[in-house]
Design an enzyme around this catalytic site. Sequence first.
Site, mmCIF file in Angstrom:
data_model
loop_
_atom_site.group_PDB
_atom_site.id
_atom_site.type_symbol
_atom_site.label_atom_id
_atom_site.label_comp_id
_atom_site.label_asym_id
_atom_site.label_seq_id
_atom_site.Cartn_x
_atom_site.Cartn_y
_atom_site.Cartn_z
ATOM 1 N N CYS A 340 46.481 -27.879 -16.863
ATOM 2 C CA CYS A 340 46.699 -27.035 -15.688
ATOM 3 C C CYS A 340 46.846 -25.566 -16.077
ATOM 4 C CB CYS A 340 47.917 -27.506 -14.913
ATOM 5 S SG CYS A 340 49.398 -27.678 -15.934
ATOM 6 N N HIS A 812 54.115 -27.934 -15.353
ATOM 7 C CA HIS A 812 52.873 -27.823 -14.590
ATOM 8 C C HIS A 812 52.691 -26.371 -14.137
ATOM 9 C CE1 HIS A 812 49.534 -29.005 -12.130
ATOM 10 N NE2 HIS A 812 50.132 -28.705 -11.006
#
Length: 852
Positions: A340, A812
């Site tokens: 990510c 993330h």
Amino acid sequence: MQRAALFRGGDAQMAAGDLGELLVPYMPTIRVPKSGDRVYKTECAFSYDSPDSEGGLYVCMNTFLGFGREHIERHYRKTGQCVYVHLKRHMIEKVPGASGGALPKRRNAKLFLDLETSSDLNSDDFEYEDEAKLVIFPDHYEISLPNIEELPALVTIACDALLSAKSPYRKQESDSWEEELQASKHAKTLVQLDNGVRIPPSGWKCSKCDLRENLWLNLTDGSVLCGKWFFDGSGGNGHAMEHYKETGYPLAVKLGTITPDGADVYSFDEEEPVLDPHIAKHLAHFGIDMLQMQVTENGLRDNDIKPRVSEWEVIQEAGVKLKPMYGPGYTGMKNLGNSCYLNAVMQAIFSIPEFQRAYVGNLPRIFDYSPLDPTQDFNTQMAKLGHGLLSGQYSKPPMKSELIEQVMKEEHKPQHNGISPRMFKAFISKGHPEFSSNRQQDAQEFFLHLINLVERNPVGSENPSDVFRFLVEERTQCCQSRKVRYTERVDYIMQLPVAMEAATNKDELIAYELKRREAEAARRPLPELVRAKIPFSACLQAFSEPSNVEDFWSSALQAKSAGVKTSRFASFPEYLVVQIKKFTFGLDWIPKKLDVSIDMPDFLDISHLRARGLQPGEEELPDIAPPIVIPDDPKALDIDESSVMQLAEMGFPLEACRKAVYYTGNLGAEVAFNWIIAHMEEPDFAEPLVIPAFGEVASSGAAALGAVALDNQPPEEMVAIIISMGFQRNVAIQALKATNNNLERALEWIFSHPDPEEESDPALDTMDMENNANANILAETGSEGPRIKDGPGRYELFGFISHMGTSTMSGHYVCHLRKEGRWVIYNDLRVCASERPPKDLGYIYFYHRIPS
């Protein structure tokens, strides 16, 4: 031949008796894939077409490169290769009443063993039908496969090897999260002790060392113990493994990964991650209800559930119905397993017009002049990624008729939207010890890595990374003599410290900390998180304040003295990238994140930070180099640990930071940072520092000690450091020669000699050619120094990248960008209109200069 005729389907079927004769002229070009060959049968080299695409994928039987329908002709014209295997996956509706399964039914499964099934596929209504054909250009003759009886043996063997070959990305990333897990042999018969152990929803720690990260719950006796540093990148002391060796209890689940969909389970006996089909029952034994567990990670891992749940919710805008966005510029990117950070950075990069023009605008030229293996060409892969994100080809909304049908049938028809940047990630991370792994990485470090590659692979006359480059003026003052020295350096990011002491809610923070400690001691759920609120003005003030210079040597006193340094902008970039320095190290050397809220402005004016140079009344420090002291034992040479920690906080490996500080002679974190950028792709980049013995021939050791190189040539390490700052090689060598190979004085010399003499030494030219491939060369406009785009210091916010999690090793990343007058959230494949952009929780901010 007309393109329409070239791609007629099935018009040119051959009689069975003619197949062998037809293939005879092409037999020398047909190869059988060997163990070291990469077979690209899942993705086009120039686009994101795949066997799932309308035109399928053509795989060359000589190079094993894959090409979509739009690009196969280019490869045929350039190479003359005529024989391809055409792969096509058909998705068809099941006949009503047909039996379904846990996964879509797959026919001819042998053909596409490693193709992925769509994660949102409704297996009750759809199934796959895979098809392969041998295609001969230019007449587009098609031969269905398998066809063992009619094809020559060599062709049959080559086709079978190609169809059964594993994806090259599976080979490079054997630890990928997408590798198929097997059910543990212990799952069905696992014995669980009835010892009354109940696991609380938070507040976990290792029962042997009090570590609170990388914790594993043994499914036999309920022990909570720390793992090692090998499984997912988190730190630990290996107590979970020790417990297994003592007891033989084989299965453990990682705390923090439990969701209603499953959990990460490891088998110590089988020595690999496994599936536990009975995980819900095994967790219920210890009081854990899987259905009540929060989805904390969007498919990724993070250990600190309760304190971070609000951060995950706020940044991802959970609980708010977000409208999906489709079309050019609204294409999502698949998460490849902790990728990510790459997705977020690339979405921001390709929202910038200069990058769009450089790569997508030049796409036809880049593709036409690409090397024979375009998968290994930086500009080709950048153009491919940019086109994939901006064309809209991979971001198409469902048709109204489909939406109505889905509502009526209460079903979800699969959508093949978004792109999977496997090829891009494999190339851009090749040889890098961190990015080539499947561990989570620092988005800021990846941004600098990307800029370094852009600099080294110029495309056209204008380098798009010029928009980020700016000059920093550093004013160093001797506190005793009051004399000053002005130097300049190149930078790409403005790093803002977090002024924790300026928090406006200190009383709330103190009260929360007391409640948190009480809850942990009593093993109760933690209280709702209270986040420190920091004024942006305080962070900007902290950036502009003087800082102490460690181990400062005053040329006025010719001795060590106290010194202070102040940084200002000698130029303002077209695009200002601001990093909030949230990551630091705890007392246990484990990276921590400062969870703060900063009121980042939409409009930013830093004009007052413009450098002014030497002021009236200021006296410069003499241009005298400090004496070179060569210790009797070179291994006793001190390394500036403060500089090491500054670099480590940026996310670089600790051993690489130590080497950078050592080989740049303790000249500070900035100089060492440039050494890192110049050497980060070397295979031993993160290996432990080995200090050569005195007199040993080692270029880096010579650079560290300031020794004079053979044949009066400056040490190559010093040359590389100056080149990495944006200067030409001949300028670097000339400056080092003029200052007796003193790195700090060489930098001063460059800025005081804007027009150095041209170097005409033939030996130097030869040396330049030999080192050109490995040097960090920037696109320059002559020998006047790094190219910059100076202008006013007024900016407007257009994007930011946010991080969720406790450290750079986990969590993330999500990107928010302002497009067409509104904010849009890019959360891997999910692209939606943002309703509540969390501008106060960002990690990296992108500002664009406001025209004057």
